[in-house]
Structures are given as C-alpha cells and as structure tokens.
Design a protein around this motif. Structure first.
Motif, short mmCIF file in Angstrom:
data_model
loop_
_atom_site.label_atom_id
_atom_site.label_comp_id
_atom_site.label_asym_id
_atom_site.label_seq_id
_atom_site.Cartn_x
_atom_site.Cartn_y
_atom_site.Cartn_z
N PRO A 118 0.83 -1.21 0.00
CA PRO A 118 0.00 0.00 0.00
C PRO A 118 0.86 1.26 0.00
O PRO A 118 1.89 1.31 0.66
CB PRO A 118 -0.80 -0.12 1.31
N SER A 119 0.46 2.23 -0.80
CA SER A 119 1.12 3.54 -0.96
C SER A 119 2.42 3.47 -1.74
O SER A 119 3.09 4.48 -1.91
CB SER A 119 1.37 4.21 0.40
N GLU A 120 2.80 2.27 -2.22
CA GLU A 120 3.99 2.17 -3.06
C GLU A 120 3.59 1.94 -4.51
O GLU A 120 2.45 1.58 -4.82
CB GLU A 120 4.91 1.06 -2.56
N SER A 121 4.54 2.13 -5.42
CA SER A 121 4.25 1.98 -6.84
C SER A 121 4.34 0.52 -7.26
O SER A 121 4.95 -0.31 -6.57
CB SER A 121 5.22 2.82 -7.68
N ASP A 122 3.75 0.23 -8.42
CA ASP A 122 3.71 -1.14 -8.94
C ASP A 122 5.10 -1.66 -9.31
O ASP A 122 5.96 -0.93 -9.78
CB ASP A 122 2.84 -1.19 -10.20
N GLN A 123 5.25 -2.96 -9.11
CA GLN A 123 6.34 -3.73 -9.70
C GLN A 123 5.70 -4.91 -10.44
O GLN A 123 4.56 -5.28 -10.14
CB GLN A 123 7.33 -4.21 -8.65
N SER A 124 6.43 -5.51 -11.37
CA SER A 124 5.85 -6.56 -12.19
C SER A 124 6.86 -7.67 -12.45
O SER A 124 8.06 -7.41 -12.60
CB SER A 124 5.38 -6.00 -13.54
N VAL A 125 6.34 -8.88 -12.50
CA VAL A 125 7.11 -10.03 -12.96
C VAL A 125 6.23 -10.81 -13.95
O VAL A 125 5.00 -10.72 -13.90
CB VAL A 125 7.56 -10.97 -11.82
N THR A 126 6.87 -11.58 -14.81
CA THR A 126 6.13 -12.42 -15.75
C THR A 126 6.56 -13.86 -15.60
O THR A 126 7.68 -14.16 -15.16
CB THR A 126 6.36 -11.97 -17.21
N PHE A 127 5.66 -14.76 -15.95
CA PHE A 127 5.96 -16.19 -15.99
C PHE A 127 5.13 -16.82 -17.09
O PHE A 127 4.17 -16.22 -17.59
CB PHE A 127 5.71 -16.87 -14.64
N THR A 128 5.52 -18.02 -17.50
CA THR A 128 4.82 -18.75 -18.56
C THR A 128 4.26 -20.04 -18.00
O THR A 128 4.96 -20.77 -17.29
CB THR A 128 5.78 -19.05 -19.73
N ALA A 129 3.00 -20.31 -18.31
CA ALA A 129 2.35 -21.53 -17.81
C ALA A 129 1.45 -22.09 -18.90
O ALA A 129 0.97 -21.37 -19.77
CB ALA A 129 1.54 -21.22 -16.55
N GLY A 130 1.21 -23.39 -18.83
CA GLY A 130 0.33 -24.04 -19.79
C GLY A 130 0.52 -25.54 -19.77
O GLY A 130 1.26 -26.08 -18.94
N ASP A 131 -0.13 -26.20 -20.68
CA ASP A 131 -0.02 -27.65 -20.80
C ASP A 131 1.20 -27.98 -21.64
O ASP A 131 1.27 -27.61 -22.82
CB ASP A 131 -1.29 -28.21 -21.45
#
Length: 683
Positions: free
Chosen positions: A451-464
């Motif tokens: 809360p009150s902080e800016s966004d950070q992001s990570v990505t991952f790959t998922a599937g069959d």
C-alpha cells in the motif's frame, strides 16, 4: 542428481535438430573433453554445461574461466557452432576480448551473440605455447535465452559490493571450531531454490568444500535507484581451510543453480570490527526475534563463523552465517545485549570482545518480493496452491505477518484488470497469489505493490506442456546406433531442469541373430532405463545401441518410452510433475534371415522317428511335418524348435515295408523366412 562436477555424456554420437523455439543441434547432456597439457576449463561445469543470457544481479555475460597448466602459454577462448567439434575441426571462432590473468587463472566475460542463444555450441580454452597448442573443451553447451526459465547465478559478486571476499580464522578451539570460513554472498535470477557453492582447488583441479545455500527472493539492482524485481540472493558459510588462505590470495569461487558462475577474486583477512543487534518490538512477555550481525574492521563486510554470546550470562547464541547473521529468540521487555567472542575464552573480555546495545524497532513491511516456486516456466500440472507467493519482510529481512499486498494477475499483453485484489501475509510473511492453471497457455504478468507504493511486475509462462520425440523414424543398420531426443516445452518455451525417465523395451532379433540386445548407451554401460534432466533447451538426449556381433541380425520392434517425473529437490525447487509421455519405435535393419533345416530319421517297426536339425538362431520357431502322398504334401504336425533349433517327432508308419517320404517346412515368422528341407525316405 550429481552437481558441482564435470558432467559426462550419455551417448556416443551427435543428435540432430531440435523442434523448439530457435535452431539447435543437440548433444546428450554435458560432454566435456579432458584437459590439455597446457590448460583445463574450469567454468561451465554444471550438469549439462548450460549457460543463460539472463541478468543475474551482476551482468548478463557467461563467465569463462580456465586454469593455465603451462606457465609459458597464452590463454584464449573459442566457440564452434558444431557442439561435437574436435580439436582439428573447422569452424572454431575466437571469443572477443583478452582474458584477464590472475595468477594461473584466466577469466573472460562472454556475451553470446543473440544468434547463439537457443542452441548448443562447443566452447574451448586454448593454450598456445612454443611447443604447440592444446585445448580443453566443453561440448554441448546449451545457451538459454534471457526470457526462458533457465536461471543465472553469481558467485561472491554483485554490481554494488566489495570486490574482495572476506575470510575469518575461527579461534574457538574449545568448541572444535578452528576452520577458515569465507562469507560468500551472491545473486541469482531464481526467486528460490538452493545454490551450491564451492571453491576451485588448483592442485587437484577439482571443486571442493561444497555447501548448500538457500535462496531468498529479492530485487536485483541494475544501477543506483533501479532494480529488477523477481530475483534472489543467497549467502554461504564456506569452509576454505584446505585452501590455506592468506590475505590477498586469489581464489576461484564457484556456484551452481541451473547454470554456474566462477569468480576469480582476492581474499581479505577479517578481524571483528562491529556488531549490531536489532529486536522486534513486541508486548512484554511475547516472543520476539533479534537479528545480530557481525562485520569486519575493513571493507570486506560480513563475517561468517563468528561466535555470538549473550551479555547477560555469557551463554552461546550461535555462529554467524554467510551474511554475518545469527537470529536469536527473545522475550519482549527482557531483551539481552550481545557480544562477539574474539578469542577462545567464552566469558566476555572487556577491550577484547566486541559488544553492542540491542536496539528495539517496530516491524513494518518494507518489501514484498515474488517467489515463483515452479520457476518462470511451468506446466499446469506442476502448479499447486501456494506456488506463487509474495514474501513480505521488514528492514531486517524478518517476515511480517498480517501485511496487505495489492496485486493483479492477467495474461501478458491483454488489458490489465482495472482494480487490484488484496493478499494478506501469513505468519511466515507469505502472501499467497492464486492462479488458475486452466486458463490460456502462455505468458502471465503479475503486478503488485505494498500500500502507498508503486507497482512492480514479474512475468511467468504456464500451460499444458508437450513432450515430443525425434526423429520420427528411428532407424539404423544392424549393429548401429539410433540417436533420439525428447523435447519438453510449454507455449513454445522450453521446460528446463525437469526429470525424465527413459525406458527401452527390446523388440525381436531377426535370424541369423538369436536374442534382442539393443539398449540405451550410458557411457560405456548399456542399460534399459535411465533418468536424466532436460537441459536449458528443454531437451533430453539418448542413444539406443545395437551391439556389433557375428552373425549380425536385424532387430525390430524396439520401443523407447519417455515420461516426466516429479522434480528432484536440488537447484531450483520445482514441484509437481508435468505428467507428459512420449514413445517411438526403433529399427535396426529389417531383413529377415534365411535358415535351412535338415530332416533326418530312422524307421523302427510301426513308427518312424523324424529328427529336425536347424541353426541355433531359429530357437523358438515352428516347423511343420508332411508326408508326400500321391505327389502332394499331407500335413502331420507342427512343433516348436528347442534352444538348439532342433526337435524330434515320432510318427506312426502305416506303409508297412513300403517307403514313406517326409518333408519338413520351417514356417515363416517375424524373425525368419520360410524354407523347406530335402525329402527324407524311410522304409
């Protein structure tokens, strides 16, 4: 699985093209040539000899390190697009840059051309001297692309950290602790798992002192004020007693987690300089934790193996880890002060030991770091609730319970949800992020913030995931070999570091052979089952070998089956099982042999005795007996040939003193062509 050692390959020949993102030529995991007279390759030692272009908290290069054995030699590094290339093969290309020589260790940071990522190459160290040129080669080096799931790691270095590694000579003889301890800290692109840390012994040309170090999630700093979320850090208390360390000595530190790093660095002798103790503020009588950290008097930083005791009664708290830390259990309202024991005397010695007043602080959430427990690329079947978490910690890296983290999770490239959801950390500081594995295959983005902080992001790959095998037609001549690869991928991205079980079921040996004997090649051994792990390209490689023999028969109907297993507890901690299988048939020739059977016999009154003699190769085959009646064959009986290719039949003779003519036929089968004996006439 064995790690921190030069790996050997499974197979005897090269493997052909890989059907996954990028163009590649595939070798069985981790072949490496012996050191030449002038040089030995030290780095790229991990199982499979994998490398990664991913940022590891220091840089995106691959560390190339070699030990010079001939002091007069000049050292260089080269690569070849042929992963099986030998010393005299064409195509060797110099890797740009002059290696740095520190003592007899040559180091060069290699940033592979983008065209080399996603494939296998050979890399060699070259020693050039007046007496000639010698080589030490790592074959089948698989180079993972930066966006793939293979992780990178550093050994005792970071972008903003001291260039030396400190070591502490423990003086605690009364407790049997007199080792030389090095505080090795490093970073990795992995968010969890276990790093294996060791040091290179030039005398034995081997890695020694292996120790496991747990990875904690953290940000990876790129520059002051700029970080990449979704990485990890580890610290190792490394015993280097056998190295015989002195201040300023050069040591090669090695670490493996998916890939490896070797860092040639200087050692700095440490003496205790300071201690700090910080306790979480809790109500009186409630349990609290105290973080105690010990630092040296110079720039090397944290001290590993220092003895920490309580000022109140001199009792032992413990010995500091690779971060120079030890955590004590305390009670709110009655927290002790602490001292570092600098001699073998346990009791506090004023003016000799180092002490500090414990500071009490209010624990508040200062960081939320993602931990992807199945890695950055995973199969839907590997996911379980709790595999994606945000680790919430305070300023002293202790977990914070009851803290809220706001997040949103969506397919990468789609419109993000307008609102955020809230996850609350548990007693271990873990805020669980739910994921629906039945969603579309592909990349996902996790945005999150305190809360009150800016966004950070990570990505991952998922599937069959899918497990494919090549070639489609696994054929070779009798007495030859078939090279086979299995490729495990999800949404076009390799699944690396997954265990795969291979099982070979033998087919039938065609005449003139006798027994099916093709098998999987495992070095010099031949086995019917193997377990291996996918390399950075998602590949496992095998060779099915039909041994040379005389006479040489064809072998058909063999089957090689692959099936994924639950992940092993080493390196990157992966859970679950992709639950994928694949198989293909093998054929070593197809020509059924010809065999002749001889028919002999004798007459004994009312019965005739018929004896069939065939070669050993027709054991188990069937023959059929006939009488010749009126110029035509009249069937009598069919029988199976014994292990010598023979059989006997006694048959009633109704012709009295007249001549009876017999014929036997070897019946055609999957193994042999049909044939007919010469006629036998009996009285």
């Amino acid at each position: 699985m064995p790690r921190l050692e030069l790996s050997r390959g499974l197979a005897l020949s090269a493997i052909s093209a890989l059907a996954v993102t990028g163009v590649a030529t595939i070798l069985p995991a981790g072949t490496a040539s012996a050191a030449g007279p002038g040089v030995v390759f030290v780095s790229l030692f991990n199982e499979g000899n994998g490398a990664s272009a991913r940022y590891d908290g220091y840089d995106s290069s691959v560390a190339l390190v070699a030990q010079r054995l001939d002091p007069a030699a000049a050292i260089a590094f080269e690569y070849n697009l042929d992963p099986t290339a030998g010393d005299s093969s064409s195509g060797w290309t110099a890797i740009a840059g002059a290696p740095s020589m520190v003592g007899e260790l040559a180091t060069l940071g290699w940033t592979p051309d983008p065209a080399l990522t996603g494939r296998q190459v050979a890399v060699r160290a070259v020693a050039s001297a007046a007496g000639g040129t010698t080589y030490s080669t790592q074959h089948g080096v698989a180079i993972a692309r930066a966006e793939w799931g293979t992780e990178a790691v550093t050994a005792g270095r970071a972008a903003f950290a001291p260039s030396t590694v400190g070591f502490f000579q423990q003086p605690y003889a009364d407790s049997g602790r007199t080792a030389t301890r090095a505080a090795v800290q490093g970073l990795t692109s992995a968010t969890g798992g276990t790093a294996q840390v060791a040091w290179w012994d030039p005398a034995s040309q081997s890695l020694r002192g292996r120790v496991d170090a747990a990875v904690r999630p953290t940000e990876l700093k790129v520059s002051p004020g700029t970080s990449i979320p979704g990485g990890g850090a580890y610290s190792a208390d490394l015993d280097i007693t056998a190295f015989g360390a002195a201040d300023g000595d050069v040591i090669a530190l090695a670490v493996e987690l998916d890939t490896d790093d070797v860092n040639v660095t200087q050692l700095a002798a440490q003496t205790v300089g300071s201690i700090s103790a910080n306790a979480q503020d809790v109500p009186a009588g409630q349990p609290s934790r105290v973080v105690i950290e010990v630092f040296d008097s110079g720039p090397a930083g944290s001290i590993a193996g220092a003895e920490v005791r309580r000022m109140s009664d001199g009792s032992l708290v413990g010995y500091t880890d690779g971060d120079g830390r030890v955590v004590d259990s305390a009670t709110g309202g009655s927290v002790s002060d602490y001292y570092v024991n600098t001699t073998d005397a346990d009791a506090y010695e004023a003016g000799t030991d180092v002490t500090s007043t414990t500071q009490v602080y209010t624990a508040t959430a200062s960081s939320a770091d993602p931990e992807l427990r199945d890695g950055r690329v995973f199969d839907d079947d590997e996911y379980a609730a709790g595999d994606i978490v945000l680790q919430v910690s305070d300023d002293f890296r202790l977990p914070v319970a009851g803290a809220d983290v706001e997040y949103r999770l969506y397919p990468t490239g789609s419109t993000p949800p307008a609102g955020y959801q809230t996850a609350t950390s548990d007693a271990q500081g873990r805020a669980l992020i739910p994921f629906a594995p039945q969603g579309p295959d592909g990349s996902y983005t996790l945005d999150y913030h305190l809360p009150s902080e800016s966004d950070q992001s990570v990505t991952f790959t998922a599937g069959d995931a899918g497990l494919a095998m090549t070639p489609a037609n696994a054929e070779a001549a009798p007495g030859g070999q078939v090279a086979v690869t299995g490729t495990l991928s999800v949404a076009g991205t390799p699944l690396s570091n997954r265990r795969v079980a291979a099982a070979y079921t033998r087919g039938i040996e065609l005449v003139p052979g006798t027994t099916a004997d093709a098998a999987l090649a495992d070095g010099a051994a031949r086995v019917l089952s193997l377990t291996s792990s996918t390399d950075p390209l998602g590949v496992v490689a095998y060779v099915v070998d039909d041994p040379a023999e005389k006479p040489q028969g064809a072998e058909t109907g063999g089957k090689l089956g692959l099936s994924t297993l639950a992940a092993a507890g080493a390196g990157v901690s992966l859970g679950g099982n992709p639950a994928e299988t694949a198989s293909l048939a093998t054929t070593f020739g197809s020509q059924k042999g010809k065999a002749k059977v001889k028919l002999k016999g004798s007459s004994a009154g009312a019965k005739d005795k018929l004896v069939v003699k065939g070669p050993d190769s027709v054991l188990g085959e069937r023959v059929k007996f006939f009488r010749v009646v009126g110029g035509k064959l009249k069937s009598i009986k069919a029988k199976k040939l014994n292990k010598k290719g023979d059989t006997v039949l006694k048959v009633g003779d109704a012709n009295g003193d007249a001549v009876t003519t017999y014929v036997v036929k070897l019946l055609p089968s999957d193994r042999v062509q049909g044939s007919k004996s010469k006629k036998l006439k009996l009285d």
